[in-house]
Design a protein around this motif. Sequence first.
Motif, PDB file in Angstrom:
ATOM      1  N   UNK A  36       0.849  -1.187   0.000  1.00 15.64           N
ATOM      2  CA  UNK A  36       0.000   0.000   0.000  1.00 15.64           C
ATOM      3  C   UNK A  36       0.886   1.239   0.000  1.00 15.64           C
ATOM      4  N   UNK A  37       0.300   2.378  -0.392  1.00 16.97           N
ATOM      5  CA  UNK A  37       1.080   3.613  -0.456  1.00 16.97           C
ATOM      6  C   UNK A  37       0.762   4.515   0.733  1.00 16.97           C
ATOM      7  N   UNK A  38       1.418   5.655   0.786  1.00 13.07           N
ATOM      8  CA  UNK A  38       1.272   6.561   1.922  1.00 13.07           C
ATOM      9  C   UNK A  38      -0.152   7.084   2.051  1.00 13.07           C
ATOM     10  N   UNK A  39      -0.837   7.297   0.926  1.00 10.78           N
ATOM     11  CA  UNK A  39      -2.199   7.823   0.978  1.00 10.78           C
ATOM     12  C   UNK A  39      -3.156   6.789   1.572  1.00 10.78           C
ATOM     13  N   UNK A  40      -2.986   5.548   1.180  1.00 12.29           N
ATOM     14  CA  UNK A  40      -3.824   4.475   1.725  1.00 12.29           C
ATOM     15  C   UNK A  40      -3.538   4.273   3.209  1.00 12.29           C
ATOM     16  N   UNK A  50      -8.987   9.098   0.560  1.00  6.50           N
ATOM     17  CA  UNK A  50      -7.723   9.120  -0.167  1.00  6.50           C
ATOM     18  C   UNK A  50      -7.433  10.527  -0.675  1.00  6.50           C
ATOM     19  N   UNK A  51      -8.471  11.206  -1.158  1.00  4.87           N
ATOM     20  CA  UNK A  51      -8.284  12.565  -1.671  1.00  4.87           C
ATOM     21  C   UNK A  51      -7.839  13.524  -0.570  1.00  4.87           C
ATOM     22  N   UNK A  73       5.761  12.414  -2.072  1.00  8.80           N
ATOM     23  CA  UNK A  73       4.904  11.389  -1.487  1.00  8.80           C
ATOM     24  C   UNK A  73       4.366  10.403  -2.521  1.00  8.80           C
ATOM     25  N   UNK A  74       4.231  10.828  -3.761  1.00  7.82           N
ATOM     26  CA  UNK A  74       3.672   9.942  -4.787  1.00  7.82           C
ATOM     27  C   UNK A  74       4.490   8.668  -4.960  1.00  7.82           C
ATOM     28  N   UNK A  75       5.797   8.779  -4.793  1.00  5.98           N
ATOM     29  CA  UNK A  75       6.674   7.626  -5.030  1.00  5.98           C
ATOM     30  C   UNK A  75       7.342   7.111  -3.756  1.00  5.98           C
ATOM     31  N   UNK A  76       6.916   7.612  -2.609  1.00  6.80           N
ATOM     32  CA  UNK A  76       7.501   7.196  -1.330  1.00  6.80           C
ATOM     33  C   UNK A  76       7.319   5.698  -1.109  1.00  6.80           C
ATOM     34  N   UNK A  77       8.384   5.041  -0.637  1.00  2.00           N
ATOM     35  CA  UNK A  77       8.344   3.606  -0.366  1.00  2.00           C
ATOM     36  C   UNK A  77       8.240   3.384   1.141  1.00  2.00           C
ATOM     37  N   UNK A  78       7.070   2.972   1.596  1.00  3.83           N
ATOM     38  CA  UNK A  78       6.873   2.703   3.018  1.00  3.83           C
ATOM     39  C   UNK A  78       7.570   1.404   3.405  1.00  3.83           C
ATOM     40  N   UNK A 107      17.017  10.035   1.320  1.00  3.84           N
ATOM     41  CA  UNK A 107      16.732   8.820   0.556  1.00  3.84           C
ATOM     42  C   UNK A 107      15.251   8.459   0.638  1.00  3.84           C
ATOM     43  N   UNK A 108      14.662   8.652   1.808  1.00  8.90           N
ATOM     44  CA  UNK A 108      13.266   8.274   2.018  1.00  8.90           C
ATOM     45  C   UNK A 108      12.297   9.297   1.429  1.00  8.90           C
ATOM     46  N   UNK A 109      12.477  10.566   1.774  1.00 10.23           N
ATOM     47  CA  UNK A 109      11.500  11.587   1.394  1.00 10.23           C
ATOM     48  C   UNK A 109      11.662  12.105  -0.033  1.00 10.23           C
ATOM     49  N   UNK A 110      12.885  12.125  -0.539  1.00 11.31           N
ATOM     50  CA  UNK A 110      13.130  12.738  -1.843  1.00 11.31           C
ATOM     51  C   UNK A 110      13.426  11.722  -2.938  1.00 11.31           C
ATOM     52  N   UNK A 111      14.245  10.727  -2.616  1.00  9.57           N
ATOM     53  CA  UNK A 111      14.702   9.795  -3.644  1.00  9.57           C
ATOM     54  C   UNK A 111      13.869   8.524  -3.740  1.00  9.57           C
ATOM     55  N   UNK A 112      12.900   8.375  -2.843  1.00 13.09           N
ATOM     56  CA  UNK A 112      11.993   7.212  -2.865  1.00 13.09           C
ATOM     57  C   UNK A 112      12.751   5.892  -2.829  1.00 13.09           C
ATOM     58  N   UNK A 113      13.807   5.846  -2.024  1.00 12.05           N
ATOM     59  CA  UNK A 113      14.564   4.605  -1.870  1.00 12.05           C
ATOM     60  C   UNK A 113      13.912   3.715  -0.813  1.00 12.05           C
TER      61      UNK A 113
END
Length: 218
Positions: A36-40, A50-51, A73-78, A107-113
């Motif tokens: 799941x992603x950050x929005x979910x 979600x909106x 946040x769109x590509x953030x990896x939880x 790495x987490x917030x900007x690079x979506x690692x």
Amino acid sequence: MGKRRLEDALKKIEHPTKVVYRCFELDPSMPRDVDYNIYEKLSQKYGMSIEQAKSNCRNMEKSAKESGLDFRFDTMVLTNTFDAHRLAMFAKDNDLMQAMTERLLRAFYTESKHIGEHQTLIELAVEVGLNRDQVTEMLSSNAYSDAVRADEQEASQYGIRSIPYFLINKKYAITGAQPTETFVQSLHQIIEQDRLNQIESEDGGLNCDESGCELPKK
């Protein structure tokens, strides 16, 4: 974001300071790999749509940009961050905790690692100057687990339930990613209060409160 604003505030006050980073997991039960992603996650945790979650994150991205940060946040990896915290504690023993913490956050917030994966953590550690073999060995063991848990236990004793949370001299707290000027004002107030407390201690009888100080009545 709170970290950056505190750093900006410290540049504006003329007072010696020492910043110590502590470990705190927002969700210790989170698995390393999630579907799941950050929005979910926000929707499920706070009961919002979600909106609404996306709108809140857009606002955070805007605020971050004003502080010179790039949140994506769109590509953030939880992921579970326990091993990332262990790595930060290992870096602390090598006088690189500040650099390691900054690198992990970017790495987490900007690079979506994926900062739950050991290989990712190893590469980030090498970037800041840590030894690859030593980091690999540390991550493959349980080293620094007790240190991370000790920090989290101390946070619990102080009643800390969310971050960012700034505990100053183990007496004063500033919570949330406050504006830089709020940090500056709060820090000046704390410095002055500590100065008055020191006067009271040395004088042996000066009574001080928010309205000022007075000599004790004979």
